[in-house]
Design an enzyme around this catalytic site. Structure first.
Site, PDB file in Angstrom:
ATOM      1  N   GLY A 201      60.928  -1.455  58.386  1.00  0.00           N
ATOM      2  CA  GLY A 201      61.627  -2.729  58.229  1.00  0.00           C
ATOM      3  C   GLY A 201      63.091  -2.576  58.614  1.00  0.00           C
TER       4      GLY A 201
ATOM      5  N   HIS B 241      65.986  -4.026  63.914  1.00  0.00           N
ATOM      6  CA  HIS B 241      67.122  -4.293  64.793  1.00  0.00           C
ATOM      7  C   HIS B 241      66.608  -4.287  66.227  1.00  0.00           C
ATOM      8  CE1 HIS B 241      66.971  -0.002  65.514  1.00  0.00           C
ATOM      9  NE2 HIS B 241      67.148   0.243  64.218  1.00  0.00           N
TER      10      HIS B 241
ATOM     11  N   GLY C  33      66.558  -2.164  68.466  1.00  0.00           N
ATOM     12  CA  GLY C  33      65.781  -0.974  68.823  1.00  0.00           C
ATOM     13  C   GLY C  33      64.302  -1.194  68.506  1.00  0.00           C
ATOM     14  N   HIS C  34      64.018  -1.670  67.278  1.00  0.00           N
ATOM     15  CA  HIS C  34      62.629  -1.952  66.909  1.00  0.00           C
ATOM     16  C   HIS C  34      62.043  -3.043  67.817  1.00  0.00           C
ATOM     17  CE1 HIS C  34      64.274  -0.671  62.850  1.00  0.00           C
ATOM     18  NE2 HIS C  34      63.257   0.146  62.987  1.00  0.00           N
TER      19      HIS C  34
ATOM     20  N   GLN D 188      59.067  10.239  52.398  1.00  0.00           N
ATOM     21  CA  GLN D 188      59.866  10.884  53.452  1.00  0.00           C
ATOM     22  C   GLN D 188      61.351  10.926  53.090  1.00  0.00           C
ATOM     23  OE1 GLN D 188      58.655   7.919  56.608  1.00  0.00           O
ATOM     24  NE2 GLN D 188      60.756   8.132  57.273  1.00  0.00           N
TER      25      GLN D 188
ATOM     26  N   LYS E 166      65.201   7.907  69.638  1.00  0.00           N
ATOM     27  CA  LYS E 166      66.323   8.370  68.807  1.00  0.00           C
ATOM     28  C   LYS E 166      65.810   9.406  67.809  1.00  0.00           C
ATOM     29  CE  LYS E 166      68.533   5.786  65.731  1.00  0.00           C
ATOM     30  NZ  LYS E 166      68.494   6.585  64.488  1.00  0.00           N
TER      31      LYS E 166
ATOM     32  N   GLN F 135      60.725  13.525  65.608  1.00  0.00           N
ATOM     33  CA  GLN F 135      59.620  12.774  64.999  1.00  0.00           C
ATOM     34  C   GLN F 135      58.520  12.492  66.026  1.00  0.00           C
ATOM     35  OE1 GLN F 135      59.996   9.422  62.035  1.00  0.00           O
ATOM     36  NE2 GLN F 135      59.803   8.139  63.830  1.00  0.00           N
TER      37      GLN F 135
ATOM     38  N   ARG G  49      70.484   2.276  59.378  1.00  0.00           N
ATOM     39  CA  ARG G  49      71.524   2.817  58.487  1.00  0.00           C
ATOM     40  C   ARG G  49      72.939   2.435  58.940  1.00  0.00           C
ATOM     41  NH1 ARG G  49      67.482   7.209  57.945  1.00  0.00           N
ATOM     42  NH2 ARG G  49      66.885   7.171  55.750  1.00  0.00           N
TER      43      ARG G  49
HETATM   44  O1  PAF Z   1      60.820   6.002  62.265  1.00  0.00           O
HETATM   45  C1  PAF Z   1      60.546   5.375  61.220  1.00  0.00           C
HETATM   46  O2  PAF Z   1      60.959   4.229  60.997  1.00  0.00           O
HETATM   47  C2  PAF Z   1      59.662   6.050  60.182  1.00  0.00           C
HETATM   48  O3  PAF Z   1      59.906   7.426  60.106  1.00  0.00           O
HETATM   49  C3  PAF Z   1      58.169   5.766  60.382  1.00  0.00           C
HETATM   50  C4  PAF Z   1      57.658   6.365  61.693  1.00  0.00           C
HETATM   51  C5  PAF Z   1      57.913   4.272  60.381  1.00  0.00           C
HETATM   52  C6  PAF Z   1      57.361   6.399  59.248  1.00  0.00           C
HETATM   53  O4  PAF Z   1      57.743   5.892  58.013  1.00  0.00           O
END
Ligand code: PAF
Length: 289
Positions: free
Chosen positions: A34, A37, A39-40, A64, A152, A156, A190
């Site tokens: 959630g 922005h 980027g998403h 996490q 970014k 991951q 953030r």
């Molecule tokens: O990149 C993120 O926003 C998180 O690490 C993800 C992949 C949604 C897992 O909670």
């Protein structure tokens, strides 16, 4: 938008995906926490372009975050996020509660044992155990053919690709470019924590990346010189504190001294109490024969 479905349990989500697969649709998934922005939204648009259905997942994943991190204060506004996601092309959303995701006292988690031994894996112990576990669960619920993540979070994506390979998830992972504010700051949920003086200081990250890229393009190949330059720029911002500046193989994250192939230049710093990351991949141009 009223007709766009929002699912809260893995069973409901899976039933919908099953139906769409039966209709011959390619399903894409964009996992998020959630606080969406640009980027998403770029990930959602990329997914919607490639896939017949685009599921956006919204879940702030407690496992996490370390106990001293920002899980409690992480921005949450589901209504606004859903409207942004659907505006960008999402055709369904999966928004489980923490109880749905982790009820029943789970004791099985996904752990990667090589590439988590550096960068954020060192600075944030257990972080990637949380990420991989939730991504595995999100894949099991949404059953996507493809999934989209931002570059970014470079480490991951590598870890998710490794998990998909090692655990045989039938999902194709796509990494999408870092989206930046007009002044260069990489977009991040953030960034909204930054006070105005800190917001200015945060530019030291993209300035360091730009300077390092320039030095590299001018022929510098020794990573200690590139790292020294970045360090100098970051330290000139008064509210900054370096977590790491690191140069690593772009495929397996092994340390690099002299750059001969695509190499990740990654930084993690604190601006005040806000932790920010950024990176670039430095790719030597092959000499023409
Ligand atoms: O990149 C993120 O926003 C998180 O690490 C993800 C992949 C949604 C897992 O909670």
């Amino acid at each position: 938008m009223e007709n766009i479905p929002i699912f809260r349990t893995p069973d409901e989500m899976r039933a919908w995906s099953h139906e769409k697969h039966n209709q011959g649709k390619v399903i894409g998934c964009v996992p998020t926490m959630g606080a969406l922005h640009e980027g998403h939204l770029s990930l959602i648009r990329a997914c919607a372009k490639d896939c017949g259905e685009t599921i956006v997942t919204i879940f702030v994943n407690p496992i996490q975050f370390a106990p001293d991190e920002d899980f409690e204060k992480y921005p949450r506004n589901e209504k606004e996020d859903l409207s942004l996601a659907f505006g960008a092309g999402a055709t369904a959303a999966y928004c489980p509660s923490v109880a749905t995701m982790y009820g029943g006292d789970p004791s099985v988690f996904v752990i990667e044992e090589k590439m988590t031994k550096c960068l954020d894996g060192l600075s944030r112990p257990n972080h990637f155990r949380g990420v991989l576990t939730v991504v595995a669960k999100l894949f099991n619920a949404t059953n996507p053919d493809r999934a989209y993540f931002g570059l970014k979070d470079y480490q991951q994506i590598l870890l998710i690709k490794q998990m998909v390979h090692d655990l045989d998830f039938p999902v194709e992972i796509t990494g999408c470019p870092i989206i930046r504010e007009p002044d260069g700051l990489a977009m991040s949920s953030r960034n909204r924590y930054l006070l105005s003086a800190e917001r200015k200081d945060a530019l030291c990250l993209s300035k360091a990346i730009d300077a390092v890229t320039k030095m590299f393009n001018n022929g510098e190949r020794q990573t200690r010189n590139l790292e020294w330059l970045a360090r100098t720029i970051i330290e000139s911002a008064s509210t900054s504190k370096i977590d790491y500046i690191s140069t690593r193989d772009a495929e397996d994250l092994s340390p690099v001294k002299d750059i001969e192939k695509p190499t990740l230049f990654a930084l993690a710093i604190y601006i005040g109490t806000t932790r920010l990351i950024d990176n670039t991949v430095l790719t030597p141009v092959k000499e023409e024969q």
